[in-house]
Design an enzyme around this catalytic site. Structure first.
Site, short mmCIF file in Angstrom:
data_model
loop_
_atom_site.label_atom_id
_atom_site.label_comp_id
_atom_site.label_asym_id
_atom_site.label_seq_id
_atom_site.Cartn_x
_atom_site.Cartn_y
_atom_site.Cartn_z
N ALA A 131 0.83 -1.21 0.00
CA ALA A 131 0.00 0.00 0.00
C ALA A 131 0.86 1.26 0.00
O ALA A 131 1.34 1.69 1.05
CB ALA A 131 -0.93 -0.02 1.21
N THR A 133 0.00 4.00 -2.71
CA THR A 133 -0.83 5.08 -3.28
C THR A 133 -1.89 5.56 -2.28
O THR A 133 -2.48 4.76 -1.55
CB THR A 133 -1.52 4.57 -4.57
OG1 THR A 133 -0.51 4.06 -5.43
CG2 THR A 133 -2.27 5.68 -5.27
N PRO A 135 -5.29 8.54 -1.70
CA PRO A 135 -6.27 9.29 -2.50
C PRO A 135 -5.67 10.57 -3.09
O PRO A 135 -5.97 10.94 -4.21
CB PRO A 135 -7.39 9.60 -1.50
CG PRO A 135 -7.27 8.52 -0.47
CD PRO A 135 -5.82 8.17 -0.38
N THR A 165 -4.04 -3.39 -4.77
CA THR A 165 -4.27 -4.72 -5.35
C THR A 165 -4.31 -5.76 -4.22
O THR A 165 -3.43 -5.74 -3.35
CB THR A 165 -3.12 -5.05 -6.33
OG1 THR A 165 -3.13 -4.08 -7.37
CG2 THR A 165 -3.28 -6.44 -6.94
N GLU A 249 9.34 -4.71 -9.73
CA GLU A 249 7.90 -4.57 -9.95
C GLU A 249 7.63 -4.23 -11.42
O GLU A 249 6.71 -4.76 -12.05
CB GLU A 249 7.33 -3.48 -9.04
CG GLU A 249 5.83 -3.32 -9.19
CD GLU A 249 5.21 -2.35 -8.19
OE1 GLU A 249 5.91 -1.91 -7.25
OE2 GLU A 249 4.02 -2.03 -8.36
N GLN A 286 -5.36 -9.80 -47.05
CA GLN A 286 -3.98 -9.33 -46.86
C GLN A 286 -3.86 -8.43 -45.63
O GLN A 286 -2.85 -8.46 -44.93
CB GLN A 286 -3.52 -8.58 -48.11
CG GLN A 286 -2.01 -8.43 -48.14
CD GLN A 286 -1.52 -7.66 -49.35
OE1 GLN A 286 -1.98 -6.55 -49.62
NE2 GLN A 286 -0.61 -8.26 -50.08
N LEU A 344 -9.61 -7.25 -35.39
CA LEU A 344 -9.70 -8.40 -36.31
C LEU A 344 -10.81 -9.38 -35.90
O LEU A 344 -11.20 -10.24 -36.69
CB LEU A 344 -8.35 -9.13 -36.38
CG LEU A 344 -7.23 -8.35 -37.10
CD1 LEU A 344 -5.89 -9.07 -36.98
CD2 LEU A 344 -7.56 -8.14 -38.58
N GLY A 347 -17.22 -7.57 -34.30
CA GLY A 347 -18.15 -7.38 -33.17
C GLY A 347 -17.93 -8.36 -32.04
O GLY A 347 -18.10 -8.02 -30.86
N GLU A 374 4.28 7.86 -18.18
CA GLU A 374 4.90 9.20 -18.22
C GLU A 374 6.06 9.25 -17.22
O GLU A 374 7.12 9.81 -17.50
CB GLU A 374 3.86 10.29 -17.88
CG GLU A 374 2.80 10.52 -18.94
CD GLU A 374 1.79 9.39 -19.03
OE1 GLU A 374 1.50 8.75 -18.01
OE2 GLU A 374 1.29 9.13 -20.15
#
Ligand SMILES: Cc1cc2nc3c(=O)[nH]c(=O)nc-3n(C[C@H](O)[C@H](O)[C@H](O)COP(=O)(O)OP(=O)(O)OC[C@H]3O[C@@H](n4cnc5c(N)ncnc54)[C@H](O)[C@@H]3O)c2cc1C
Length: 405
Positions: A131, A133, A135, A165, A249, A286, A344, A347, A374
């Site tokens: 832990a 991160t 808010p 996680t 990580e 193709q 590919l 739907g 970033e």
């Protein structure tokens, strides 16, 4: 299939590697796939997924045998991560537990912490999350606000974390916090906090775009009394430890992305050879042939780079910049591959029961977590331009000194 054109990969060539590959395949087939839809609905996987992984020896593979680990080098963890990603495994988050959380404890923890946590982690009886991160802050790790004040026989922990996680299902969390709040050097430290301590509460698993069967949640700490000896390593050294471990990580994410891309290409080859349009299998166009050729070529190149980084990590020679490049490149490629492969599928690619739809949703986060892409670019460019930065700094210093005199 992609494996038909792959170069030989010596890092995974041993018989032991093949055994691990076969074990993870069987584990996913028997323990994961029959339960996956139910877990997606509930937002987390059952504890039995952890204990069965433990029984098969799939947890803490590259930790020492002394603490119940597999005693193998990092290439075995890498193989497990890659094979699991090819087959679409999301939960349990074995890599977070084994290759990140357990490693912090083994590398920096006291003997007491190693004995208390690692053997049970290897059996899947204790589950660990990490832990960092909050808010209010993610990328800027130094700006975290959670505090742990020294109260003699315990740390008094207050604050909150988010996006954690396996936060909901884990039995303990490694929590990054400030142990000297209000002073110049606020002392970032890492504490092991058991989930059953009074004052430690958890939010419900977030409803996410992807990774639905792997829980991600908020953690809240209100006057939690953490035993004094539950600090990992030295007080105030947390930031250094995190910087040392982040390349590992990032590599776990890069390896996973390479695996997902391979799985997506294989799924698509199956689909386009089967699906017919204008009285021809889609594979006969193709555009399909060229797209698959392009994606497979790019994947081969990235796979070679990631393999090289895995070898360097196994011998503790991997630089932070190389790990950042692996994470940046592999996750961008993964996003491109799942997007083109979904196209590919037409739907059907948008329908959840098709593997490519899941892969597409799951892949999006890899450019965000483990440090956003970033931030990876910042780290890489900082090193690339280090001479310029050093010269510019020296120039600014000279100018300041001239002004003063
Ligand atoms: C599914 C999931 C699982 C996660 N698991 C964990 C976990 O187990 N443990 C944990 O601690 N965290 C976890 N995270 C959190 C994750 O690591 C953070 O979301 C990530 O580091 C980004 O932080 P942030 O969300 O606060 O974004 P911010 O830091 O607010 O960034 C927002 C945007 O600004 C950009 N940005 C920020 N700073 C700069 C800069 N200096 N230059 C250029 N651009 C910049 C970012 O790249 C991003 O695009 C998880 C997140 C998700 C979604």
């Amino acid at each position: 299939m992609f494996s038909d054109i792959q170069l030989p990969r010596d890092i995974y060539a041993s018989e032991e590697h093949q055994m691990v590959r076969e074990t993870i395949r069987q584990y996913i087939k028997k323990e994961i796939l029959p339960n996956r839809e139910r877990w997606e609905e509930q937002g987390y996987c059952d504890d039995s997924a952890w204990t069965s992984a433990g029984e098969l020896g799939l947890l803490n593979l590259s930790l020492s045998e002394e603490y119940g680990g597999g005693g193998l080098d990092f290439s075995f963890s890498a193989l497990l991560i890659e094979e699991a990603a090819i087959l679409g495994l999301v939960a349990p988050a074995i890599s977070m537990h084994s290759d990140i959380v357990a490693v912090y404890i083994e590398q920096y923890g006291s003997e007491l912490l190693k004995q208390k946590y690692l053997p049970d982690m290897a059996l899947g009886k204790k589950i660990g999350s990490l832990a960092m991160t909050e808010p209010g802050t993610g990328s800027d790790v130094q700006a975290i606000k959670t505090t742990a004040v020294d109260k003699g026989d315990h740390w008094l922990l207050n604050g909150s974390k988010t996006f954690i996680t396996i936060g909901y299902t884990s039995t303990f969390a490694i929590v990054a916090c400030k142990t000297r709040p209000g002073t110049d050097q606020e002392g970032l430290s890492l504490l092991i906090v058991d989930a059953n301590l009074p004052g430690f509460t958890k939010g419900k698993p977030f409803k996410k775009l992807g990774l639905k069967e792997s829980d991600t949640c908020e953690l809240f700490f209100e006057d939690v009394q953490v035993p004094k000896d539950h600090i990992i390593g030295e007080e105030g050294m947390g930031f250094i430890y995190m910087m040392q471990e982040l390349p590992r990580e990032r590599m776990t994410i890069a390896i996973q992305s390479i695996g997902v891309a391979q799985g997506a290409i294989d799924d698509t080859i199956d689909y386009v050879t089967d699906r017919v349009a204008f009285r021809t299998p889609i594979a006969g166009f193709q555009n399909t042939q060229f797209k698959l050729a392009e994606l497979a070529t790019q994947l081969s190149v990235y796979q070679a780079y990631v393999d090289k980084c895995v070898k360097l990590l196994a011998t503790h020679e991997l630089t932070a910049e190389a790990a950042s490049m692996a994470k940046l490149g592999a996750t961008e490629l993964e996003s491109q591959v799942v997007d083109e492969c979904l196209q590919l599928h037409g739907g059907y690619g948008y329908i959840w029961e098709y593997a490519i739809a899941r892969r597409y949703a799951n892949a999006r986060v890899t450019r965000i977590y483990g440090g956003t892409n970033e931030i990876m670019k910042l780290m890489i460019s900082r090193k690339l331009l280090s001479r310029y930065t050093a010269e510019a700094k020296a120039k600014r210093k000279r100018r300041r000194e001239q002004k003063v005199s």
